[in-house]
Scaffold this motif. Structure first.
Motif, PDB file in Angstrom:
ATOM      1  N   SER A 109     -56.741 -22.687  23.328  1.00 21.61           N
ATOM      2  CA  SER A 109     -55.986 -21.434  23.181  1.00 21.61           C
ATOM      3  C   SER A 109     -54.495 -21.636  23.382  1.00 21.61           C
ATOM      4  N   SER A 110     -54.110 -22.624  24.181  1.00 24.75           N
ATOM      5  CA  SER A 110     -52.690 -22.935  24.334  1.00 24.75           C
ATOM      6  C   SER A 110     -52.531 -24.369  24.825  1.00 24.75           C
ATOM      7  N   ILE A 111     -51.386 -24.931  24.510  1.00 23.48           N
ATOM      8  CA  ILE A 111     -51.034 -26.276  24.961  1.00 23.48           C
ATOM      9  C   ILE A 111     -49.665 -26.180  25.617  1.00 23.48           C
ATOM     10  N   GLU A 112     -49.598 -26.562  26.879  1.00 23.08           N
ATOM     11  CA  GLU A 112     -48.315 -26.622  27.580  1.00 23.08           C
ATOM     12  C   GLU A 112     -47.875 -28.076  27.639  1.00 23.08           C
ATOM     13  N   TYR A 113     -46.598 -28.275  27.913  1.00 23.13           N
ATOM     14  CA  TYR A 113     -46.006 -29.613  27.922  1.00 23.13           C
ATOM     15  C   TYR A 113     -45.314 -29.879  29.246  1.00 23.13           C
ATOM     16  N   ASP A 114     -45.249 -31.152  29.633  1.00 21.67           N
ATOM     17  CA  ASP A 114     -44.405 -31.502  30.771  1.00 21.67           C
ATOM     18  C   ASP A 114     -43.002 -31.787  30.242  1.00 21.67           C
ATOM     19  N   LEU A 115     -42.077 -32.166  31.125  1.00 25.01           N
ATOM     20  CA  LEU A 115     -40.687 -32.384  30.706  1.00 25.01           C
ATOM     21  C   LEU A 115     -40.510 -33.583  29.777  1.00 25.01           C
ATOM     22  N   LEU A 116     -41.499 -34.466  29.716  1.00 24.77           N
ATOM     23  CA  LEU A 116     -41.439 -35.608  28.804  1.00 24.77           C
ATOM     24  C   LEU A 116     -42.100 -35.302  27.463  1.00 24.77           C
ATOM     25  N   GLY A 117     -42.588 -34.085  27.285  1.00 30.48           N
ATOM     26  CA  GLY A 117     -43.200 -33.684  26.034  1.00 30.48           C
ATOM     27  C   GLY A 117     -44.663 -34.054  25.915  1.00 30.48           C
ATOM     28  N   ARG A 118     -45.266 -34.492  27.002  1.00 31.72           N
ATOM     29  CA  ARG A 118     -46.692 -34.834  26.971  1.00 31.72           C
ATOM     30  C   ARG A 118     -47.504 -33.552  27.063  1.00 31.72           C
ATOM     31  N   PRO A 119     -48.511 -33.411  26.206  1.00 34.52           N
ATOM     32  CA  PRO A 119     -49.314 -32.183  26.242  1.00 34.52           C
ATOM     33  C   PRO A 119     -50.212 -32.145  27.463  1.00 34.52           C
ATOM     34  N   LEU A 120     -50.331 -30.959  28.042  1.00 32.63           N
ATOM     35  CA  LEU A 120     -51.192 -30.743  29.199  1.00 32.63           C
ATOM     36  C   LEU A 120     -52.419 -29.973  28.720  1.00 32.63           C
ATOM     37  N   CYS A 121     -53.366 -30.695  28.183  1.00 34.10           N
ATOM     38  CA  CYS A 121     -54.564 -30.062  27.625  1.00 34.10           C
ATOM     39  C   CYS A 121     -55.684 -29.973  28.633  1.00 34.10           C
ATOM     40  N   GLY A 122     -55.510 -30.531  29.792  1.00 30.34           N
ATOM     41  CA  GLY A 122     -56.582 -30.533  30.781  1.00 30.34           C
ATOM     42  C   GLY A 122     -57.726 -31.393  30.278  1.00 30.34           C
ATOM     43  N   GLY A 123     -58.938 -30.901  30.432  1.00 28.61           N
ATOM     44  CA  GLY A 123     -60.103 -31.638  29.946  1.00 28.61           C
ATOM     45  C   GLY A 123     -60.352 -31.411  28.463  1.00 28.61           C
ATOM     46  N   ASN A 124     -59.655 -30.440  27.882  1.00 27.02           N
ATOM     47  CA  ASN A 124     -59.850 -30.138  26.462  1.00 27.02           C
ATOM     48  C   ASN A 124     -59.114 -31.143  25.597  1.00 27.02           C
ATOM     49  N   SER A 125     -59.570 -31.294  24.391  1.00 24.90           N
ATOM     50  CA  SER A 125     -58.862 -32.186  23.480  1.00 24.90           C
ATOM     51  C   SER A 125     -57.685 -31.446  22.867  1.00 24.90           C
ATOM     52  N   CYS A 126     -56.662 -32.184  22.542  1.00 23.91           N
ATOM     53  CA  CYS A 126     -55.487 -31.607  21.886  1.00 23.91           C
ATOM     54  C   CYS A 126     -55.643 -31.761  20.380  1.00 23.91           C
ATOM     55  N   LYS A 127     -56.661 -31.142  19.840  1.00 19.57           N
ATOM     56  CA  LYS A 127     -56.911 -31.196  18.400  1.00 19.57           C
ATOM     57  C   LYS A 127     -56.959 -29.768  17.873  1.00 19.57           C
ATOM     58  N   ILE A 128     -56.150 -29.513  16.846  1.00 17.89           N
ATOM     59  CA  ILE A 128     -56.079 -28.204  16.218  1.00 17.89           C
ATOM     60  C   ILE A 128     -56.583 -28.383  14.795  1.00 17.89           C
ATOM     61  N   THR A 129     -57.567 -27.586  14.401  1.00 10.47           N
ATOM     62  CA  THR A 129     -58.160 -27.720  13.076  1.00 10.47           C
ATOM     63  C   THR A 129     -57.886 -26.472  12.257  1.00 10.47           C
ATOM     64  N   PHE A 130     -57.454 -26.676  11.027  1.00 12.80           N
ATOM     65  CA  PHE A 130     -57.248 -25.602  10.066  1.00 12.80           C
ATOM     66  C   PHE A 130     -58.374 -25.702   9.052  1.00 12.80           C
ATOM     67  N   SER A 131     -59.034 -24.574   8.760  1.00 14.02           N
ATOM     68  CA  SER A 131     -60.166 -24.630   7.838  1.00 14.02           C
ATOM     69  C   SER A 131     -60.193 -23.403   6.937  1.00 14.02           C
ATOM     70  N   GLN A 132     -60.737 -23.630   5.759  1.00 14.87           N
ATOM     71  CA  GLN A 132     -60.965 -22.571   4.781  1.00 14.87           C
ATOM     72  C   GLN A 132     -62.127 -23.029   3.918  1.00 14.87           C
ATOM     73  N   GLY A 133     -63.225 -22.315   3.973  1.00 16.11           N
ATOM     74  CA  GLY A 133     -64.400 -22.733   3.221  1.00 16.11           C
ATOM     75  C   GLY A 133     -64.864 -24.097   3.700  1.00 16.11           C
ATOM     76  N   SER A 134     -65.010 -25.030   2.764  1.00 19.08           N
ATOM     77  CA  SER A 134     -65.459 -26.377   3.124  1.00 19.08           C
ATOM     78  C   SER A 134     -64.295 -27.330   3.392  1.00 19.08           C
ATOM     79  N   ALA A 135     -63.078 -26.889   3.152  1.00 22.01           N
ATOM     80  CA  ALA A 135     -61.902 -27.751   3.351  1.00 22.01           C
ATOM     81  C   ALA A 135     -61.383 -27.596   4.775  1.00 22.01           C
TER      82      ALA A 135
END
Length: 151
Positions: A109-135
């Motif tokens: 639902s959200s990704i925060e960053y530290d001052l070095l720009g590293r994502p703080l995803c916790g245990g979740n993966s930092c993967k965002i998927t865009f989908s429409q139909g089968s694509a």
């Protein structure tokens, strides 16, 4: 004298006409889904990097003003605390609005960053998927904060 066959000019003209027709017909046969999903992913990649840069420009790590917010029809910068105010009604360059298309985004639902720009995803993966139909097309972030197109 009998003429059998075609001249070189006739053959080249035929090939050029077939090439022009195929350039316009091929996208219609492959469908617009793959193009829309890829375009949304590319826009999302740009927005993720822009929000990351803004987060790196913060002066204090305790004021996490900029986070990357992901919803089904919207992806972009969000305000995660009351100390930082950004108008939601303004035309912002750090938002991808998918409400007018059939493309949908999914991920944390959200990704925060530290001052070095590293994502703080916790245990979740930092993967965002865009989908429409089968694509579908995805954005991934490694542990050092590099966002890239992945599948």
């Amino acid at each position: 004298m009998s003429k059998n066959g075609f001249t070189l000019i006739e053959l080249i003209t035929t090939l050029v006409i077939l090439g022009i027709i195929s350039v316009f017909a091929l996208p219609r046969l492959s469908g617009a889904e793959a193009f829309s999903v890829t375009s949304a992913r590319d826009a999302g990649l740009s927005v993720a990097r822009q929000v990351q840069l803004r987060a790196m420009q913060q002066e204090e790590p305790s004021h996490s003003c900029f986070a990357l917010s992901i919803a089904a029809t919207r992806m972009g910068g969000s305000v995660s605390s009351d100390t930082c105010k950004l108008g939601e009604d303004e035309n912002r360059s750090d938002v991808v609005d998918l409400s007018d298309s059939d493309v949908r985004a999914s991920g944390p639902s959200s990704i925060e960053y530290d001052l070095l720009g590293r994502p703080l995803c916790g245990g979740n993966s930092c993967k965002i998927t865009f989908s429409q139909g089968s694509a579908s097309a995805s954005i991934c972030a490694n542990s050092e904060g590099y966002f890239y197109a992945c599948d």
